[in-house]
Design an enzyme around this catalytic site. Structure first.
Site, PDB file in Angstrom:
ATOM      1  N   HIS A  38       4.095  -2.175   1.297  1.00 28.99           N
ATOM      2  CA  HIS A  38       2.687  -2.441   1.579  1.00 28.99           C
ATOM      3  C   HIS A  38       2.441  -2.603   3.070  1.00 28.99           C
ATOM      4  O   HIS A  38       1.400  -2.192   3.586  1.00 28.99           O
ATOM      5  CB  HIS A  38       2.101  -3.627   0.823  1.00 28.99           C
ATOM      6  CG  HIS A  38       0.600  -3.615   0.877  1.00 28.99           C
ATOM      7  ND1 HIS A  38      -0.158  -2.760   0.137  1.00 28.99           N
ATOM      8  CD2 HIS A  38      -0.263  -4.287   1.651  1.00 28.99           C
ATOM      9  CE1 HIS A  38      -1.434  -2.910   0.436  1.00 28.99           C
ATOM     10  NE2 HIS A  38      -1.534  -3.840   1.351  1.00 28.99           N
ATOM     11  N   TYR A  64      -0.303  -0.919   6.643  1.00 28.85           N
ATOM     12  CA  TYR A  64      -0.906  -1.459   7.867  1.00 28.85           C
ATOM     13  C   TYR A  64      -0.384  -0.746   9.099  1.00 28.85           C
ATOM     14  O   TYR A  64      -1.070  -0.669  10.115  1.00 28.85           O
ATOM     15  CB  TYR A  64      -0.698  -2.976   7.943  1.00 28.85           C
ATOM     16  CG  TYR A  64      -1.369  -3.671   6.790  1.00 28.85           C
ATOM     17  CD1 TYR A  64      -2.760  -3.628   6.663  1.00 28.85           C
ATOM     18  CD2 TYR A  64      -0.643  -4.287   5.798  1.00 28.85           C
ATOM     19  CE1 TYR A  64      -3.385  -4.203   5.578  1.00 28.85           C
ATOM     20  CE2 TYR A  64      -1.270  -4.866   4.706  1.00 28.85           C
ATOM     21  CZ  TYR A  64      -2.636  -4.821   4.605  1.00 28.85           C
ATOM     22  OH  TYR A  64      -3.267  -5.370   3.527  1.00 28.85           O
ATOM     23  N   HIS A  66      -7.466   5.471  -4.936  1.00 32.65           N
ATOM     24  CA  HIS A  66      -7.625   4.424  -3.926  1.00 32.65           C
ATOM     25  C   HIS A  66      -6.989   4.836  -2.600  1.00 32.65           C
ATOM     26  O   HIS A  66      -7.626   4.791  -1.550  1.00 32.65           O
ATOM     27  CB  HIS A  66      -6.993   3.128  -4.449  1.00 32.65           C
ATOM     28  CG  HIS A  66      -6.856   2.049  -3.415  1.00 32.65           C
ATOM     29  ND1 HIS A  66      -7.931   1.351  -2.922  1.00 32.65           N
ATOM     30  CD2 HIS A  66      -5.773   1.571  -2.763  1.00 32.65           C
ATOM     31  CE1 HIS A  66      -7.514   0.473  -2.024  1.00 32.65           C
ATOM     32  NE2 HIS A  66      -6.207   0.597  -1.902  1.00 32.65           N
ATOM     33  N   PHE A  67      -5.741   5.278  -2.637  1.00 30.34           N
ATOM     34  CA  PHE A  67      -5.114   5.519  -1.325  1.00 30.34           C
ATOM     35  C   PHE A  67      -5.511   6.853  -0.690  1.00 30.34           C
ATOM     36  O   PHE A  67      -5.235   7.076   0.471  1.00 30.34           O
ATOM     37  CB  PHE A  67      -3.601   5.250  -1.337  1.00 30.34           C
ATOM     38  CG  PHE A  67      -2.737   6.121  -2.174  1.00 30.34           C
ATOM     39  CD1 PHE A  67      -2.579   7.467  -1.897  1.00 30.34           C
ATOM     40  CD2 PHE A  67      -2.011   5.578  -3.229  1.00 30.34           C
ATOM     41  CE1 PHE A  67      -1.744   8.249  -2.655  1.00 30.34           C
ATOM     42  CE2 PHE A  67      -1.163   6.361  -3.996  1.00 30.34           C
ATOM     43  CZ  PHE A  67      -1.042   7.704  -3.712  1.00 30.34           C
ATOM     44  N   HIS A  68      -6.188   7.721  -1.463  1.00 28.72           N
ATOM     45  CA  HIS A  68      -6.769   8.882  -0.781  1.00 28.72           C
ATOM     46  C   HIS A  68      -8.008   8.480   0.020  1.00 28.72           C
ATOM     47  O   HIS A  68      -8.399   9.167   0.958  1.00 28.72           O
ATOM     48  CB  HIS A  68      -7.085  10.007  -1.770  1.00 28.72           C
ATOM     49  CG  HIS A  68      -5.877  10.842  -2.091  1.00 28.72           C
ATOM     50  ND1 HIS A  68      -4.909  10.447  -2.967  1.00 28.72           N
ATOM     51  CD2 HIS A  68      -5.451  12.036  -1.596  1.00 28.72           C
ATOM     52  CE1 HIS A  68      -3.942  11.356  -3.017  1.00 28.72           C
ATOM     53  NE2 HIS A  68      -4.248  12.335  -2.184  1.00 28.72           N
ATOM     54  N   ARG A 128      -0.896   8.228 -13.327  1.00 24.76           N
ATOM     55  CA  ARG A 128      -0.661   9.014 -12.130  1.00 24.76           C
ATOM     56  C   ARG A 128       0.721   9.665 -12.256  1.00 24.76           C
ATOM     57  O   ARG A 128       1.429   9.430 -13.229  1.00 24.76           O
ATOM     58  CB  ARG A 128      -0.702   8.093 -10.900  1.00 24.76           C
ATOM     59  CG  ARG A 128       0.416   7.101 -10.887  1.00 24.76           C
ATOM     60  CD  ARG A 128       0.318   6.057  -9.784  1.00 24.76           C
ATOM     61  NE  ARG A 128       0.735   6.553  -8.490  1.00 24.76           N
ATOM     62  CZ  ARG A 128       1.210   5.772  -7.502  1.00 24.76           C
ATOM     63  NH1 ARG A 128       1.340   4.478  -7.695  1.00 24.76           N
ATOM     64  NH2 ARG A 128       1.546   6.273  -6.352  1.00 24.76           N
ATOM     65  N   ARG A 129       1.141  10.446 -11.291  1.00 24.16           N
ATOM     66  CA  ARG A 129       2.509  10.974 -11.176  1.00 24.16           C
ATOM     67  C   ARG A 129       2.965  11.700 -12.420  1.00 24.16           C
ATOM     68  O   ARG A 129       4.084  11.545 -12.874  1.00 24.16           O
ATOM     69  CB  ARG A 129       3.501   9.841 -10.909  1.00 24.16           C
ATOM     70  CG  ARG A 129       3.126   8.961  -9.784  1.00 24.16           C
ATOM     71  CD  ARG A 129       4.219   8.004  -9.464  1.00 24.16           C
ATOM     72  NE  ARG A 129       4.417   7.982  -8.028  1.00 24.16           N
ATOM     73  CZ  ARG A 129       5.290   7.232  -7.411  1.00 24.16           C
ATOM     74  NH1 ARG A 129       6.106   6.480  -8.072  1.00 24.16           N
ATOM     75  NH2 ARG A 129       5.408   7.278  -6.117  1.00 24.16           N
TER      76      ARG A 129
END
Lengths: 201, 559
Positions: B228, B232, B379-381, B442-443
């Protein structure tokens, strides 16, 4: 250090918001009893499941009002789950124990909050209660190798009296060493036809 | 004078790092479109359902690990040398770490390619999280290790340059850009320690057969110790751009330098003891530990909320300097036709939206609704795929002329590109979130199961698949626009036209003199970070290794 008045207000509102988020989760866990997977303190050798409660996976009554199911998630099926469904009683506390002899898998009962990881060497423990008879899909949601996309199964909730009790009655043995799988086989007739998944090379 | 005239050697380093980054995003983006077509079932003729996982691994590694890391080390190399107004100590060292990173990238990429191409004897269809006991060829782990070690070299380079500068300027405050670059790299040192131990101590020797077994939960926890904080490491360079360059692009100045420093210090201190929020569904970790790390996860919202304030305040200040008026009317005074500005503004908007999604993910129990479903890549796209990637593309339009001495070309294409990306991502990411809420994992190469029905409240899965693929095509078109602008500018003639940009950055409205000097003392913040880490990760790691480093153990299972 100088901080603009508006920014001070913004910081205060942000902190209240953050504390509120944490509080809402605390309420969910403590007030509504919805937690997540914890540490059972049980570890096992993934290469020697035959010496554990997972030797003969399936369901059994642990006591009058507690049903326990052991499930083995392996490349690329759930036992039980894929070739025959996981059968559980309605309106009864149900505990699922899941482990893996090979790689990391996922265990997601679609449409419920039963959603956890299955890790070799660890035991995933999920406790819940289903309100009414219904069938749910189970998917492996962690990539587990070439046949991952075919790894799925079913969980069928039936009225409690349809799941036979052990001859000795409720054993009350929640640690459930070597649970028998009689319940799963006995109720197979009542279950919907489930095609075994194709395992692609 | 432009940067390339002042620091020709350093400019070449930055250009080279960017070139690798852009090659990665081009190739990774093309693979992304193929994946979207495969998953949704629109086209499955190019590769098999099994090869899909090698393609997915390549997409993840190229986009999330290679594109980001190379762009970041380049961006910071520019920021550090520009803001300190001094070159690197020894460019041979600089080229050394860049070469190491490139070698690592090639090794990892070829290892993945071996899963699809018969004549390369490697396999690495383990995705970019490479959870044991699924095993990749040793070259894959070695490549990733070299990429990380090379990036450590970059951090060392910045820190040494800062040390030299401090010796010459003992009484001055660290320039903001260098402060941000160094605090981000310190965060990187701290968090990559977890994945370095995982790879070098466990996975690499295990894949070579030197140790027979590894503990899947331990290696996974070491991964998430890194997993995680790495977000950042991607995000803070975007914040570096938002804080230091974006106010100027808006027509004004940064609102507050002291708060910018506070934000970066908060990220350094808080960003690693949150990794367990990716393991809420894991057995073998107590709910208490998960709760503690959830709390720190929610508190790390604070520096991002502070950033939202500063970014919007700086934008409004700029707009009013440009003659903007009214409560919201000032928005019209902003330079929306400038792709560097519009790209960052849209990136910020996407980040605000994804922040709310992140609050859902971070909830100990609410997470069960979305864990490992399509929601998560949705979310992470938005976060790394838009807030970060679109910021990097946008600032390239501003930076590339200064790195090459060549004026930006194909400016109309450049002006359209950020909007195309944003619209494409709104469609794709929105559809992915909603598919995930229905429980679709996912995946998975073929998320269609005979035994499972996925219920969507509004719109069918089929419609959502159409939106996913449509969005993916818009994103790819946007990517091609970006690469065309970059390529055309790069191939242009140097000095043919005067540059439209310069590297001067106006000082903040509230300068560093308004903040306590202790903010610049990194030793304090690193000590605090380590302390928090010992509290957050000491007990669970100690419990895991109690019955042996390699037990319960699993032998390799080649993927």
């Amino acid at each position: 250090m100088e901080i603009h008045r508006l920014e001070k207000i913004w910081i205060a509102v942000s902190l209240v918001f953050i504390v509120g988020l944490v509080a809402s989760i605390v309420y969910g866990v403590a007030g509504m009893g919805v937690g997540t997977v914890g540490d059972t303190g049980q570890q096992l050798d993934p290469n020697a499941l035959e010496e554990t409660r997972f030797a003969d996976p399936g369901g059994h009554w642990a006591s009058d009002d507690h049903y326990v199911v052991t499930v083995v998630a392996r490349q690329f099926l759930f036992q039980p789950g894929s070739q025959e469904p996981v059968m559980v009683p309605a309106n009864t506390t149900v505990t699922l124990y899941v482990t893996s002899p090979d790689v990391v898998h996922g265990f997601d009962v679609v449409g419920t909050h039963l959603n956890a990881m299955v890790i070799p060497g660890q035991v995933t423990k999920l406790t819940t209660e289903f309100d009414e008879p219904k069938s749910y899909g189970i998917v492996c949601h962690e990539y587990c190798g070439a046949g991952h996309q075919s790894m799925a199964g079913q969980l069928v909730v039936v009225p409690a009296d349809e799941l036979p009790r052990n001859e000795s009655g409720a054993a009350g043995n929640t640690s459930g060493a070597n649970a028998t799988s009689e319940s799963a086989t006995a109720s197979a007739d009542a279950s919907p036809a489930v095609a075994p998944p194709e395992v692609s090379a | 004078m432009t940067y390339v005239d002042d620091f020709p050697g350093e400019a070449r380093v930055v250009r080279t790092a960017f070139a690798v980054a852009f090659a990665s995003i081009g190739l990774g983006g093309a693979l992304g479109v193929l994946q979207a077509l495969f998953r949704t079932g629109y086209s499955r003729s190019l590769f098999s359902a099994v090869d899909y996982y090698s393609v997915l691994t390549a997409h993840g590694v190229l986009m999330a690990l290679v594109f980001t890391t190379f762009f970041i080390v380049g961006l910071f190399a520019w920021g550090v040398t520009r803001s300190l107004d001094t070159g690197f100590r020894d460019l041979r060292f600089t080229w050394g770490w860049l070469a190491l990173m490139t070698l690592g990238t090639l090794l990892a990429f070829v290892s993945i390619l071996g899963g699809i191409v018969g004549f390369i004897p490697t396999h690495a269809a383990v995705l970019y999280t490479f959870y044991a006991p699924l095993e990749a060829s040793p070259t894959f782990y070695l490549g990733l290790a070299l990429l990380v070690v090379g990036s450590w070299g970059a951090g060392v380079d910045y820190v040494l340059t800062l040390r030299d500068w401090r010796a010459d300027n003992p009484d001055e405050r660290i320039p903001l850009q260098t402060f941000m670059a160094v605090s981000t790299m310190l965060l990187w040192f701290v968090c990559t320690l977890g994945v370095a131990v995982e790879v070098v101590v466990f996975l690499l020797p295990w894949s070579l057969g030197l140790i027979p077994r590894v503990d899947p939960l331990l290696t996974r926890t070491l991964f998430w110790y890194f997993g995680h904080a790495v977000v950042y490491f991607w995000l803070l360079p975007a914040y570096f751009v938002w804080y230091t360059i974006f106010p100027k692009l808006s027509g004004g100045r940064l609102f507050s330098d002291p708060l910018a420093r506070v934000v970066f210090v908060l990220f350094l201190v808080l960003s690693t003891p949150v990794g367990v929020h990716h393991q809420y569904g894991d057995p073998g970790l107590s709910q208490g530990l998960k709760f503690v790390q959830m709390t720190s996860t929610y508190f790390i919202l604070l520096p991002s909320l502070l950033t939202a304030f500063t970014v919007v305040a700086s934008m409004e200040h700029g707009a009013r300097q440009r003659g903007g008026e009214g409560r919201f009317g000032w928005l019209r005074a902003l330079p929306w036709e400038n792709p560097s500005f519009s790209g960052i503004a849209l990136a910020g908007l996407a980040f605000a939206a994804s922040g709310f999604g992140g609050m859902v993910n971070a909830g100990l129990n609410v997470n069960a609704l979305v864990h490992n479903t399509m929601w998560v890549p949705g979310h992470f796209h938005l976060t790394v795929g838009t807030a970060v990637a679109l910021t990097f593309m946008a600032i390239t339009y501003w930076l590339l002329p200064q790195l090459t001495g060549k004026r930006l070309r194909l400016r109309t294409l450049a002006a359209v590109q950020p909007y195309l990306w944003f619209v494409g991502m709104v469609f794709m990411s929105n559809a992915m979130h909603r598919i995930g809420l229905a429980g679709v994992p996912r995946r998975t190469s073929e998320p269609q199961y005979e035994q499972v029905i996925f219920n969507t409240p509004i719109a069918s899965i089929g419609e959502l698949h159409l939106q996913t693929v449509g969005g993916a095509f818009l994103l790819f078109a946007s990517l091609l626009c970006f690469l065309a602008v970059v390529g055309s500018t790069w191939l242009g003639e140097r000095g043919a036209k005067p540059l439209a940009v310069n590297g001067h950055i106006p000082s903040a409205l509230s300068g560093p003199e308004h903040s306590p000097r202790v903010l610049d003392d990194f030793r304090v913040w690193v000590a605090l970070t380590v302390l928090l880490l010992l509290i957050a990760y000491g007990p669970p790691l100690a419990a895991m290794v109690q019955n042996g480093l390699f037990a319960p153990g699993s032998a390799p299972i080649p993927a």
